[in-house]
Design a protein around this motif. Sequence first.
Motif, short mmCIF file in Angstrom:
data_model
loop_
_atom_site.label_atom_id
_atom_site.label_comp_id
_atom_site.label_asym_id
_atom_site.label_seq_id
_atom_site.Cartn_x
_atom_site.Cartn_y
_atom_site.Cartn_z
N PHE A 17 0.84 -1.20 0.00
CA PHE A 17 0.00 0.00 0.00
C PHE A 17 0.88 1.27 0.00
O PHE A 17 0.82 2.09 0.90
CB PHE A 17 -0.96 0.00 1.20
CG PHE A 17 -1.80 -1.26 1.28
CD1 PHE A 17 -2.56 -1.67 0.20
CD2 PHE A 17 -1.80 -2.05 2.42
CE1 PHE A 17 -3.32 -2.84 0.26
CE2 PHE A 17 -2.56 -3.22 2.50
CZ PHE A 17 -3.32 -3.61 1.41
N HIS A 21 -4.59 2.76 -3.09
CA HIS A 21 -5.30 3.41 -4.21
C HIS A 21 -6.64 2.74 -4.46
O HIS A 21 -7.00 1.76 -3.78
CB HIS A 21 -4.42 3.42 -5.47
CG HIS A 21 -3.89 2.07 -5.88
ND1 HIS A 21 -4.71 1.06 -6.36
CD2 HIS A 21 -2.63 1.55 -5.89
CE1 HIS A 21 -3.97 0.00 -6.65
NE2 HIS A 21 -2.70 0.26 -6.36
N HIS A 24 -6.98 -1.10 -4.83
CA HIS A 24 -7.05 -1.83 -3.56
C HIS A 24 -8.46 -1.73 -2.96
O HIS A 24 -9.02 -2.71 -2.48
CB HIS A 24 -6.06 -1.24 -2.54
CG HIS A 24 -4.63 -1.27 -2.96
ND1 HIS A 24 -3.81 -0.18 -2.88
CD2 HIS A 24 -3.86 -2.27 -3.45
CE1 HIS A 24 -2.59 -0.49 -3.29
NE2 HIS A 24 -2.59 -1.76 -3.66
N GLY A 114 -4.45 -9.95 -5.57
CA GLY A 114 -4.60 -9.67 -6.99
C GLY A 114 -3.93 -10.78 -7.79
O GLY A 114 -3.10 -11.54 -7.26
N ASP A 116 -1.62 -10.80 -9.97
CA ASP A 116 -0.16 -10.74 -10.06
C ASP A 116 0.48 -11.35 -8.81
O ASP A 116 1.43 -12.13 -8.90
CB ASP A 116 0.33 -9.30 -10.25
CG ASP A 116 -0.14 -8.38 -9.13
OD1 ASP A 116 -1.33 -8.42 -8.78
OD2 ASP A 116 0.69 -7.64 -8.58
N ARG A 141 -6.89 -8.89 -12.47
CA ARG A 141 -6.20 -7.61 -12.59
C ARG A 141 -5.74 -7.45 -14.03
O ARG A 141 -5.20 -8.42 -14.58
CB ARG A 141 -4.99 -7.58 -11.63
CG ARG A 141 -4.27 -6.25 -11.60
CD ARG A 141 -3.21 -6.18 -10.52
NE ARG A 141 -2.67 -4.83 -10.47
CZ ARG A 141 -1.73 -4.41 -9.64
NH1 ARG A 141 -1.23 -5.23 -8.75
NH2 ARG A 141 -1.29 -3.16 -9.67
N LEU A 186 -9.38 -2.06 -12.99
CA LEU A 186 -8.74 -0.75 -12.83
C LEU A 186 -7.24 -0.96 -12.98
O LEU A 186 -6.62 -1.58 -12.12
CB LEU A 186 -9.04 -0.19 -11.43
CG LEU A 186 -10.51 0.07 -11.11
CD1 LEU A 186 -10.72 0.30 -9.62
CD2 LEU A 186 -11.01 1.27 -11.90
N ALA A 190 0.35 1.31 -7.56
CA ALA A 190 1.09 2.24 -6.70
C ALA A 190 2.32 2.77 -7.45
O ALA A 190 2.69 3.94 -7.30
CB ALA A 190 1.50 1.53 -5.42
N THR A 191 2.91 1.93 -8.29
CA THR A 191 4.08 2.35 -9.06
C THR A 191 3.72 3.53 -9.96
O THR A 191 4.45 4.53 -10.05
CB THR A 191 4.59 1.19 -9.94
OG1 THR A 191 4.86 0.07 -9.09
CG2 THR A 191 5.83 1.56 -10.72
P1 ATP Z 1 3.26 -1.64 -6.75
O1 ATP Z 1 2.85 -0.95 -8.04
O2 ATP Z 1 4.11 -0.81 -5.85
O3 ATP Z 1 3.82 -3.02 -6.99
P2 ATP Z 1 0.48 -2.39 -6.19
O4 ATP Z 1 -0.35 -1.28 -6.77
O5 ATP Z 1 0.52 -3.69 -6.94
O6 ATP Z 1 1.94 -1.85 -5.87
P3 ATP Z 1 0.42 -3.69 -3.59
O7 ATP Z 1 0.37 -3.00 -2.27
O8 ATP Z 1 1.69 -4.35 -3.97
O9 ATP Z 1 -0.04 -2.62 -4.72
O10 ATP Z 1 -0.79 -4.69 -3.74
C1 ATP Z 1 -1.53 -5.24 -2.67
C2 ATP Z 1 -2.50 -6.23 -3.29
O11 ATP Z 1 -3.45 -5.54 -4.13
C3 ATP Z 1 -1.84 -7.29 -4.19
O12 ATP Z 1 -2.48 -8.53 -3.96
C4 ATP Z 1 -2.13 -6.77 -5.60
O13 ATP Z 1 -2.19 -7.84 -6.53
C5 ATP Z 1 -3.49 -6.12 -5.42
N1 ATP Z 1 -3.73 -5.03 -6.37
C6 ATP Z 1 -3.10 -3.85 -6.43
N2 ATP Z 1 -3.60 -3.07 -7.40
C7 ATP Z 1 -4.59 -3.78 -7.99
C8 ATP Z 1 -5.49 -3.51 -9.09
N3 ATP Z 1 -5.45 -2.37 -9.76
N4 ATP Z 1 -6.39 -4.48 -9.42
C9 ATP Z 1 -6.41 -5.67 -8.73
N5 ATP Z 1 -5.59 -5.97 -7.70
C10 ATP Z 1 -4.69 -5.05 -7.33
#
Ligand code: ATP
Length: 224
Positions: A17, A21, A24, A114, A116, A141, A186, A190-191
């Motif tokens: 986190f 965003h 999440h 998610g 990934d 995702r 969506l 976070a990146t």
């Molecule tokens: P970063 O871009 O820094 O890798 P992130 O946006 O993937 O971060 P995390 O905090 O690593 O965010 O993700 C927490 C969880 O939320 C993970 O299980 C990730 O797969 C899921 N997640 C994050 N963004 C999404 C999205 N847009 N749609 C579905 N799942 C998401």
Amino acid sequence: MPEASDRAALGIFGGTFDPVHFGHLRLAEEAADSLGLERVRWIPAGRPALRDSPEVSAEQRLEMVRLAISGNPRFELDSAEVNDARPSYTVPTLERLRTTDEFGPQRPLVLLVGADAFSGMAGWHRWESLFDLAHIAVAHRPGFPVNAASLPTQVAAAYQQRLSSSPAALQDAPAGRIVTFAMTQLAVSATQIRTLLLNGRSPRYLLPEAVIAYIQSTQLYSKR
Ligand code: ATP
């Protein structure tokens, strides 16, 4: 016989986190609705085990989650990992929850991930123990297909063995099943938000206004 409310499944949502965003937030909200979760416990990682140190402190990431979920009666915040200097691993986190009276050994727990994160699961510390402790619900995702053919071998094997087509199966046992669920797609990450902020561009409408105000007041993500 336990009361029905004692048996209702609870969602567990861990992540970096960095920052939280709308991807999440919609994941957790839609999981609660479509999987019948009584509540979702958000657990920001203290020292995330599988990635570089985040650019902001664990306390700041915790505070951003607090601001983001405030006012949602189904969401609750767990600060235990943030206050722990050891790396955050999912299996010990679930073991900790199972020892509490609130969660206990029998309550169905559903780890929300998610697509990934699910795909990379075989790299997690003691990952196979996870299925003794919780179910896994995988959110679609953008860019990360969920099917046996596109998953790494070990994860694909667990997926095929444990997949259940009905979310109702999550309520029947404390742990051990895998379900997938559709959510509003969506492609926010976070990146992407960190990159926008670093370049002086607007992150509006990708994350809650209260979190943006916090980022601005503390000047997070503005420096390399
Ligand atoms: P970063 O871009 O820094 O890798 P992130 O946006 O993937 O971060 P995390 O905090 O690593 O965010 O993700 C927490 C969880 O939320 C993970 O299980 C990730 O797969 C899921 N997640 C994050 N963004 C999404 C999205 N847009 N749609 C579905 N799942 C998401």
